[in-house]
Scaffold this motif. Structure first.
Motif, PDB file in Angstrom:
ATOM      1  N   GLY A  70      26.190  14.898 -20.012  1.00  0.00           N
ATOM      2  CA  GLY A  70      24.815  15.315 -19.746  1.00  0.00           C
ATOM      3  C   GLY A  70      23.844  14.940 -20.842  1.00  0.00           C
ATOM      4  O   GLY A  70      22.703  15.394 -20.836  1.00  0.00           O
ATOM      5  N   VAL A  71      24.289  14.113 -21.792  1.00  0.00           N
ATOM      6  CA  VAL A  71      23.420  13.680 -22.884  1.00  0.00           C
ATOM      7  C   VAL A  71      22.518  12.562 -22.364  1.00  0.00           C
ATOM      8  O   VAL A  71      22.980  11.612 -21.729  1.00  0.00           O
ATOM      9  CB  VAL A  71      24.255  13.195 -24.097  1.00  0.00           C
ATOM     10  CG1 VAL A  71      23.357  12.684 -25.194  1.00  0.00           C
ATOM     11  CG2 VAL A  71      25.145  14.314 -24.592  1.00  0.00           C
ATOM     12  N   ILE A  72      21.222  12.680 -22.643  1.00  0.00           N
ATOM     13  CA  ILE A  72      20.234  11.712 -22.153  1.00  0.00           C
ATOM     14  C   ILE A  72      19.885  10.751 -23.278  1.00  0.00           C
ATOM     15  O   ILE A  72      19.637  11.159 -24.407  1.00  0.00           O
ATOM     16  CB  ILE A  72      18.967  12.438 -21.656  1.00  0.00           C
ATOM     17  CG1 ILE A  72      19.323  13.459 -20.585  1.00  0.00           C
ATOM     18  CG2 ILE A  72      17.939  11.442 -21.146  1.00  0.00           C
ATOM     19  CD1 ILE A  72      18.206  14.394 -20.219  1.00  0.00           C
ATOM     20  N   ASP A  77      18.119   5.871 -27.999  1.00  0.00           N
ATOM     21  CA  ASP A  77      17.920   7.132 -28.718  1.00  0.00           C
ATOM     22  C   ASP A  77      18.380   8.314 -27.879  1.00  0.00           C
ATOM     23  O   ASP A  77      18.075   8.401 -26.691  1.00  0.00           O
ATOM     24  CB  ASP A  77      16.433   7.323 -29.059  1.00  0.00           C
ATOM     25  CG  ASP A  77      15.875   6.168 -29.868  1.00  0.00           C
ATOM     26  OD1 ASP A  77      16.658   5.539 -30.596  1.00  0.00           O
ATOM     27  OD2 ASP A  77      14.663   5.907 -29.769  1.00  0.00           O
ATOM     28  N   VAL A  78      19.100   9.255 -28.521  1.00  0.00           N
ATOM     29  CA  VAL A  78      19.502  10.489 -27.856  1.00  0.00           C
ATOM     30  C   VAL A  78      18.304  11.427 -27.858  1.00  0.00           C
ATOM     31  O   VAL A  78      17.709  11.688 -28.912  1.00  0.00           O
ATOM     32  CB  VAL A  78      20.712  11.142 -28.571  1.00  0.00           C
ATOM     33  CG1 VAL A  78      21.051  12.473 -27.926  1.00  0.00           C
ATOM     34  CG2 VAL A  78      21.903  10.205 -28.543  1.00  0.00           C
ATOM     35  N   VAL A  79      17.927  11.920 -26.674  1.00  0.00           N
ATOM     36  CA  VAL A  79      16.753  12.785 -26.553  1.00  0.00           C
ATOM     37  C   VAL A  79      17.095  13.992 -25.681  1.00  0.00           C
ATOM     38  O   VAL A  79      18.044  13.976 -24.903  1.00  0.00           O
ATOM     39  CB  VAL A  79      15.551  12.020 -25.941  1.00  0.00           C
ATOM     40  CG1 VAL A  79      15.041  10.962 -26.885  1.00  0.00           C
ATOM     41  CG2 VAL A  79      15.913  11.422 -24.607  1.00  0.00           C
ATOM     42  N   SER A  80      16.275  15.033 -25.818  1.00  0.00           N
ATOM     43  CA  SER A  80      16.413  16.222 -24.973  1.00  0.00           C
ATOM     44  C   SER A  80      15.504  16.067 -23.754  1.00  0.00           C
ATOM     45  O   SER A  80      14.698  15.138 -23.668  1.00  0.00           O
ATOM     46  CB  SER A  80      16.028  17.471 -25.765  1.00  0.00           C
ATOM     47  OG  SER A  80      14.647  17.427 -26.083  1.00  0.00           O
ATOM     48  N   VAL A  84      12.155  13.830 -23.316  1.00  0.00           N
ATOM     49  CA  VAL A  84      11.993  12.892 -22.205  1.00  0.00           C
ATOM     50  C   VAL A  84      10.628  13.107 -21.546  1.00  0.00           C
ATOM     51  O   VAL A  84       9.906  12.146 -21.255  1.00  0.00           O
ATOM     52  CB  VAL A  84      13.139  13.051 -21.174  1.00  0.00           C
ATOM     53  CG1 VAL A  84      12.823  12.319 -19.877  1.00  0.00           C
ATOM     54  CG2 VAL A  84      14.443  12.552 -21.746  1.00  0.00           C
ATOM     55  N   ALA A  85      10.266  14.365 -21.323  1.00  0.00           N
ATOM     56  CA  ALA A  85       8.975  14.664 -20.699  1.00  0.00           C
ATOM     57  C   ALA A  85       7.825  14.176 -21.572  1.00  0.00           C
ATOM     58  O   ALA A  85       6.854  13.600 -21.070  1.00  0.00           O
ATOM     59  CB  ALA A  85       8.858  16.159 -20.437  1.00  0.00           C
ATOM     60  N   LEU A 117      14.304  13.083 -12.929  1.00  0.00           N
ATOM     61  CA  LEU A 117      13.454  12.570 -11.860  1.00  0.00           C
ATOM     62  C   LEU A 117      12.215  13.433 -11.663  1.00  0.00           C
ATOM     63  O   LEU A 117      11.117  12.917 -11.404  1.00  0.00           O
ATOM     64  CB  LEU A 117      14.243  12.475 -10.556  1.00  0.00           C
ATOM     65  CG  LEU A 117      15.321  11.394 -10.495  1.00  0.00           C
ATOM     66  CD1 LEU A 117      16.115  11.509  -9.200  1.00  0.00           C
ATOM     67  CD2 LEU A 117      14.710  10.016 -10.628  1.00  0.00           C
ATOM     68  N   ALA A 118      12.362  14.748 -11.792  1.00  0.00           N
ATOM     69  CA  ALA A 118      11.214  15.646 -11.656  1.00  0.00           C
ATOM     70  C   ALA A 118      10.205  15.407 -12.770  1.00  0.00           C
ATOM     71  O   ALA A 118       8.991  15.386 -12.537  1.00  0.00           O
ATOM     72  CB  ALA A 118      11.681  17.104 -11.668  1.00  0.00           C
ATOM     73  N   ARG A 119      10.684  15.179 -13.982  1.00  0.00           N
ATOM     74  CA  ARG A 119       9.776  14.917 -15.103  1.00  0.00           C
ATOM     75  C   ARG A 119       9.080  13.561 -14.936  1.00  0.00           C
ATOM     76  O   ARG A 119       7.921  13.405 -15.303  1.00  0.00           O
ATOM     77  CB  ARG A 119      10.519  15.020 -16.408  1.00  0.00           C
ATOM     78  CG  ARG A 119      10.737  16.491 -16.795  1.00  0.00           C
ATOM     79  CD  ARG A 119      11.722  16.667 -17.920  1.00  0.00           C
ATOM     80  NE  ARG A 119      11.850  18.050 -18.353  1.00  0.00           N
ATOM     81  CZ  ARG A 119      12.457  19.016 -17.677  1.00  0.00           C
ATOM     82  NH1 ARG A 119      12.973  18.764 -16.490  1.00  0.00           N
ATOM     83  NH2 ARG A 119      12.553  20.234 -18.160  1.00  0.00           N
ATOM     84  N   ALA A 120       9.780  12.585 -14.378  1.00  0.00           N
ATOM     85  CA  ALA A 120       9.147  11.289 -14.111  1.00  0.00           C
ATOM     86  C   ALA A 120       8.061  11.440 -13.052  1.00  0.00           C
ATOM     87  O   ALA A 120       6.983  10.843 -13.165  1.00  0.00           O
ATOM     88  CB  ALA A 120      10.195  10.276 -13.659  1.00  0.00           C
ATOM     89  N   ASN A 121       8.313  12.246 -12.055  1.00  0.00           N
ATOM     90  CA  ASN A 121       7.318  12.496 -11.014  1.00  0.00           C
ATOM     91  C   ASN A 121       6.103  13.224 -11.583  1.00  0.00           C
ATOM     92  O   ASN A 121       4.966  12.888 -11.263  1.00  0.00           O
ATOM     93  CB  ASN A 121       7.955  13.304  -9.879  1.00  0.00           C
ATOM     94  CG  ASN A 121       7.016  13.474  -8.711  1.00  0.00           C
ATOM     95  OD1 ASN A 121       6.159  12.635  -8.472  1.00  0.00           O
ATOM     96  ND2 ASN A 121       7.191  14.547  -7.972  1.00  0.00           N
ATOM     97  N   GLN A 122       6.334  14.205 -12.437  1.00  0.00           N
ATOM     98  CA  GLN A 122       5.228  14.939 -13.051  1.00  0.00           C
ATOM     99  C   GLN A 122       4.387  14.039 -13.941  1.00  0.00           C
ATOM    100  O   GLN A 122       3.170  14.205 -14.029  1.00  0.00           O
ATOM    101  CB  GLN A 122       5.761  16.124 -13.855  1.00  0.00           C
ATOM    102  CG  GLN A 122       6.328  17.229 -13.009  1.00  0.00           C
ATOM    103  CD  GLN A 122       7.056  18.290 -13.835  1.00  0.00           C
ATOM    104  OE1 GLN A 122       7.269  18.123 -15.025  1.00  0.00           O
ATOM    105  NE2 GLN A 122       7.456  19.368 -13.171  1.00  0.00           N
TER     106      GLN A 122
END
Length: 136
Positions: A70-72, A77-80, A84-85, A117-122
């Motif tokens: 679940g690491v993004i 770069d490792v981010v939370s 990401v948002a 995906l929700a954060r990309a949409n926002q």
């Protein structure tokens, strides 16, 4: 013994058969449309010459990877999720919005992908691509 057709009145044919007329009109319309596009020449213009090379407007590509834990990763770069948002909102403000390439491990939780995906949409980033491996 007499042979009888129809009624006794000699009326003749009172209806006009329109089907052959419609067929002819459709053929004429097709001929007109074909010849109208061929006969109409393009507008002749004497365009100026330019020495500058055309630079294609290629959007930046951001690779978002989600591993099995679940690491993004934003590119490398490792981010939370909050980071990401923030990065997506900053990227959405640029004149050319980046293209997001999403790479997700087969064992990753769908919830993490859904949140990304929700954060990309926002943020308003709509150019998304899912990256997978080719099977042979």
């Amino acid at each position: 013994m007499g042979f009888h057709l129809g009624d006794d009145t000699d009326q003749g044919m009172s209806e006009i058969n329109l089907i052959p007329l419609i067929d002819i009109m459709l053929v004429l319309m097709i001929i007109f449309l074909v010849t109208a596009t061929i006969v109409n020449p393009a507008v002749k213009l004497n365009l100026p010459k330019a020495d500058a090379a055309v630079v294609p407007d290629q959007p930046e590509v951001v690779t978002l990877s989600i591993d099995a834990a679940g690491v993004i990763h934003w590119n490398q770069d490792v981010v939370s999720l909050d980071e990401v948002a923030k990065r997506m909102n900053a990227a959405a403000q640029s004149p050319t919005k980046p293209s997001l390439h999403l790479r997700t491990d087969r064992e990753a939780k769908y919830d993490t992908l859904a949140q990304v995906l929700a954060r990309a949409n926002q943020a308003g980033l709509t150019d998304l691509a899912f990256v997978s491996e080719a099977t042979h």
